[in-house]
Write an enzyme that holds these catalytic residues in place. Structure first.
Site, short mmCIF file in Angstrom:
data_model
loop_
_atom_site.label_atom_id
_atom_site.label_comp_id
_atom_site.label_asym_id
_atom_site.label_seq_id
_atom_site.Cartn_x
_atom_site.Cartn_y
_atom_site.Cartn_z
N TYR A 34 15.22 -38.27 15.16
CA TYR A 34 15.50 -37.21 16.14
C TYR A 34 15.28 -35.84 15.50
CZ TYR A 34 18.12 -41.18 18.12
OH TYR A 34 18.49 -42.42 18.59
N SER A 39 21.21 -31.94 23.27
CA SER A 39 22.28 -31.14 23.86
C SER A 39 23.69 -31.57 23.45
CB SER A 39 22.15 -31.18 25.39
OG SER A 39 23.23 -30.54 26.02
N GLN A 113 22.39 -33.79 29.48
CA GLN A 113 23.30 -34.74 28.83
C GLN A 113 24.73 -34.33 29.15
OE1 GLN A 113 22.00 -34.88 24.64
NE2 GLN A 113 21.25 -36.97 24.97
N ASP A 180 21.95 -44.62 26.88
CA ASP A 180 20.64 -44.93 27.47
C ASP A 180 20.53 -46.31 28.10
OD1 ASP A 180 20.52 -42.68 25.88
OD2 ASP A 180 18.62 -43.17 24.96
N TYR A 371 21.91 -50.86 20.39
CA TYR A 371 22.19 -49.52 20.90
C TYR A 371 23.51 -49.47 21.66
CZ TYR A 371 19.96 -44.89 21.33
OH TYR A 371 19.63 -43.57 21.21
N GLU A 415 24.23 -43.67 12.73
CA GLU A 415 24.24 -43.32 14.15
C GLU A 415 25.25 -44.18 14.90
OE1 GLU A 415 20.97 -42.85 17.80
OE2 GLU A 415 20.41 -43.85 15.92
N GLN A 430 23.16 -39.41 10.25
CA GLN A 430 23.09 -38.80 11.58
C GLN A 430 24.03 -37.59 11.62
OE1 GLN A 430 21.15 -39.98 14.02
NE2 GLN A 430 21.91 -39.10 15.94
#
Length: 443
Positions: A34, A39, A113, A180, A371, A415, A430
């Site tokens: 990333y 945001s 977001q 997501d 995820y 993350e 992260q």
């Protein structure tokens, strides 16, 4: 065996991560995966930076809001000119060429977001109280200058993303929820059918991470990409998007965040001698009612598919939204907190740490590594801690805080984490995880 860091070492190493990802006026979320500004990442990062410098933390929000659209929307990605290639990039979004509201001076996405920014601003001002007099004055003056932009953002959400006044934010894409590929969106995504002639673009996430098992599937990504095409065809016009997009869902978790954010922005306005308090508290009450209107007998909340008006009852951490928005009666709040600590969630005996997985291990959609379908996310732990504190559930908040900090004493700042083995997943280090660690370590 992993050597556990002390609280002081966690703070020191987390600060090093943020310094290493600092690009001057913004902190990239993660350099490889990333490489731009996201945001809600920026808001969490600002909370962590406030433990180092309230002034630098405020710069993070100023940079994000400098890319605000003319209609008040805050885009979910602000692209950095010299960062590595990322898809979907500015050419794919074509925001500047498509919408009259997109800024001329910054390349951005066309989505949003969750609105955690006012929560961050309040915490920056609280951190500034321990700074020197000159920094306190500087931060207060800059916060006053930034405040109208946050007010415009909140007005955009209240007017354009809740046009019918039901007190629930409409999202146009699962990315707008921040979660997501959560099972929350499985039903709505089933109705997303890309045009047969649509050609998907490359996946930069797999190139950077190389771990298909930890990411959304290719089938998911085709739909994600097609929704961008639909939104671009709608010219990023909210009135048209509300009628035409094949994904339109009321996001109960983002709505709960928005209820809390309006209360916090009203507090900031009061502290700085600014207005709009009644307006903001009115928004807070409206969205609190909206969240509570989706709850079951245990206070567990649900999303709503706005195209079919179906209630989407999934076993994901979004169900704990009322802990953020507030408003539950004492009995149902106690049942919801008990559920959080039950074997379906933090009390599952197989968990490495008593922290909420993104999807309940009892749900058929649960996946330990993929995820938002099972792994634990440090920023979500922090949101729930804040929510428990807001709800007056301080013992439960302290238990969660202790476990959340201990998880991060591995010093990896991943993350997200595999819930049964505590194996670090996703990009690392992260920035928002490091920021959470700093805030937790500071107590």
């Amino acid at each position: 065996m992993v050597r556990r860091l002390s609280r002081a070492e966690v703070a020191e190493q987390a600060a090093e991560v943020l310094r290493g990802n600092d690009r001057g006026s913004l902190t990239v979320a993660a350099p490889r995966l990333y490489p731009h500004m996201w945001s809600w990442d920026a808001a969490f990062i600002a909370v962590g930076l406030a433990r180092m410098s309230a002034s630098r933390a405020l710069t993070e929000l100023e940079t994000l809001f400098a890319a605000q659209w003319g209609n008040g929307m805050v885009p979910h990605i602000v692209f950095s000119a010299n960062a590595p290639l990322y898809e979907p990039g500015p050419d794919r979004w074509a925001a500047q060429e498509t919408s009259p509201y997109a800024p001329d001076h910054a390349a951005t996405s066309g989505l949003i977001q969750p609105p955690v920014h006012a929560l961050a601003l309040l915490r920056i001002l609280q951190a500034a109280r321990g700074a020197g007099a000159a920094e306190r004055r500087d931060v207060a003056a800059r916060a006053r200058a930034l405040w109208p932009r946050l007010l415009s953002w909140h007005r955009y959400l209240a007017e354009q993303r809740d046009a019918d006044g039901r007190g629930l934010l409409m999202i146009y894409h699962g990315w707008e929820s921040g979660m997501d590929n959560s099972p929350r969106w499985d039903e709505p995504y089933a109705d997303v059918v890309p045009d047969p002639g649509f050609r998907p673009f490359r996946r930069s996430d797999l190139e950077a991470l190389g771990e298909q098992s930890q990411r959304p599937t290719d089938a998911d990504y085709v739909k994600y990409q097609w929704l961008i095409e639909e939104l671009r065809q709608a010219r990023y016009d909210d009135e048209l998007a509300r009628k035409s997009l094949s994904f339109r869902v009321a996001d109960v978790f983002a709505s709960a965040i928005f209820a809390a954010a309006n209360e916090d922005l009203a507090r900031v306005g009061d502290e700085l001698g600014l207005g709009a308090g009644d307006e903001l508290l009115g928004y807070a009450a409206r969205f609190r009612r909206g969240v509570l209107g989706t709850t079951d007998e245990n206070g567990f909340a649900a999303d709503v598919d706005l195209r079919s008006d179906r209630t989407l009852r999934t076993k994901t951490l979004a169900g704990f939204a009322p802990l953020l928005s507030g408003g539950l009666d004492a009995d149902r709040r106690r049942r919801l907190v008990d559920l959080l600590h039950s074997p379906a969630w933090c009390g599952n005996p197989d968990l490495a740490y008593p922290l909420p997985p993104s999807t309940s291990p009892e749900a058929p959609e649960f996946d330990v590594a993929r995820y938002w379908r099972g792994p634990q996310w440090p920023p979500m732990n922090l949101l729930l801690i804040w929510g428990l504190e807001r709800s007056g559930e301080h013992d439960a908040a302290d238990r969660l805080r202790e476990a959340a900090l201990y998880q991060l004493t591995d010093g990896v700042f991943a993350e997200y984490y595999q819930p049964f083995t505590a194996h670090p997943l996703g990009s690392r280090p992260q920035s928002w995880t490091a920021a959470v660690a700093l805030d937790l370590a500071a107590g």
